[in-house]
Motif scaffolding. Structure first.
Motif, PDB file in Angstrom:
ATOM      1  N   THR A  30       0.788  -1.235   0.000  1.00 27.07           N
ATOM      2  CA  THR A  30       0.000   0.000   0.000  1.00 27.07           C
ATOM      3  C   THR A  30       0.819   1.284   0.000  1.00 27.07           C
ATOM      4  OG1 THR A  30      -0.115   0.049   2.432  1.00 27.07           O
ATOM      5  CG2 THR A  30      -1.845  -1.185   1.263  1.00 27.07           C
ATOM      6  N   GLN A  31       2.146   1.175   0.180  1.00 24.74           N
ATOM      7  CA  GLN A  31       2.958   2.386   0.307  1.00 24.74           C
ATOM      8  C   GLN A  31       4.073   2.429  -0.742  1.00 24.74           C
ATOM      9  OE1 GLN A  31       2.040   4.801   2.246  1.00 24.74           O
ATOM     10  NE2 GLN A  31       0.361   3.613   3.145  1.00 24.74           N
ATOM     11  N   GLU A  37      10.567   6.592  -2.369  1.00 23.18           N
ATOM     12  CA  GLU A  37      11.317   7.655  -1.691  1.00 23.18           C
ATOM     13  C   GLU A  37      12.502   7.077  -0.918  1.00 23.18           C
ATOM     14  OE1 GLU A  37      10.780  11.132   1.720  1.00 23.18           O
ATOM     15  OE2 GLU A  37       9.004  10.190   0.853  1.00 23.18           O
ATOM     16  N   ALA A  38      12.297   5.917  -0.291  1.00 24.49           N
ATOM     17  CA  ALA A  38      13.396   5.269   0.430  1.00 24.49           C
ATOM     18  C   ALA A  38      14.521   4.905  -0.533  1.00 24.49           C
ATOM     19  CB  ALA A  38      12.893   4.019   1.148  1.00 24.49           C
ATOM     20  N   ALA A  43      20.200   6.178  -2.378  1.00 24.14           N
ATOM     21  CA  ALA A  43      21.136   6.541  -3.449  1.00 24.14           C
ATOM     22  C   ALA A  43      21.783   7.901  -3.214  1.00 24.14           C
ATOM     23  CB  ALA A  43      20.406   6.542  -4.792  1.00 24.14           C
ATOM     24  N   ASP A  44      21.370   8.575  -2.152  1.00 31.69           N
ATOM     25  CA  ASP A  44      21.800   9.944  -1.928  1.00 31.69           C
ATOM     26  C   ASP A  44      23.037  10.026  -1.042  1.00 31.69           C
ATOM     27  OD1 ASP A  44      21.547  12.844  -1.900  1.00 31.69           O
ATOM     28  OD2 ASP A  44      20.902  12.612   0.177  1.00 31.69           O
ATOM     29  N   GLY A  45      24.089  10.596  -1.562  1.00 33.73           N
ATOM     30  CA  GLY A  45      25.269  10.986  -0.801  1.00 33.73           C
ATOM     31  C   GLY A  45      25.780   9.966   0.187  1.00 33.73           C
TER      32      GLY A  45
END
Length: 207
Positions: A30-31, A37-38, A43-45
């Protein structure tokens, strides 16, 4: 509104097997937006390297037995040291409870032997009496006795001032650990938690 009841889900969970089952509030089903977003955040910094090395650490902490099954082969202390090496940390912090003096000494020496600069800080730093922070006399462990409060905020502040790259908690009390995590600038992990009844193994309560 996001809800989740994973603790009460089926043994064959959908998140672990494509043929598994899920409950009506299953976040895997459901999410999808939060899942995406996770993935973006992984993948960020700094998150990217930190997360990849945590996954590599899981693999390195098992050996494959003769039946092709993974078997654990490293203690928690060994895993922490390995992970710090993977992250190329040079200076690590050790925030420990006064009741864990012996263990803190041993682990700090292990860190030193593995080439780390160690900043260790005891929970009673500052010598602040419990009454000085507003605690009622009757709320002390032994009301008539002078008792020094744990000081997790200052523990974290000292490690922040020392610019530690990674902080390790050893035996901090419930609530004190939360304040330490809130105050620490560096990422943290836990070597051991406090459970006064079960010799610091909380899971014994569920046996």
């Amino acid at each position: 509104m996001v809800t989740s009841s994973c603790a009460f889900c089926y043994s064959d969970k959908l998140c672990k097997s494509e043929n598994g089952h899920c409950m009506v509030d299953c976040p895997t089903c459901t999410q999808e937006a939060l899942a995406e977003e996770a993935r973006v955040r992984y993948a960020d910094g700094e998150n990217h390297l930190f997360f990849l090395n945590s996954l590599r650490q899981v693999s390195a902490s098992h050996i494959i037995d003769e039946n092709g099954k993974p078997t654990p082969c490293k203690t928690r202390a060994e895993e922490i040291i390995d992970f710090c090496k993977r992250m190329n940390y040079k200076k690590v912090g050790l925030a420990f409870c006064a009741a864990f003096d012996k263990q803190a000494n041993c682990f700090a020496q292990m860190l030193l032997d593995n080439g780390f600069d160690v900043v260790s800080i005891i929970c009673k730093v500052g010598g602040i009496e419990k009454e000085d922070v507003g605690l009622e006399m009757e709320s002390k462990v032994i009301p008539q006795r002078r008792e020094i409060t744990c000081n997790p905020i200052e523990q974290a502040m000292i490690l922040n001032e020392a610019n530690t790259e990674f902080n390790i908690m050893l035996g901090l009390c419930v609530g004190h650990d939360s304040l330490f995590l809130k105050t620490s600038n560096a990422m943290c992990t836990v070597l051991a938690v406090k459970d006064r009844v079960n010799n610091h193994d909380p899971l014994k309560a569920f046996e």
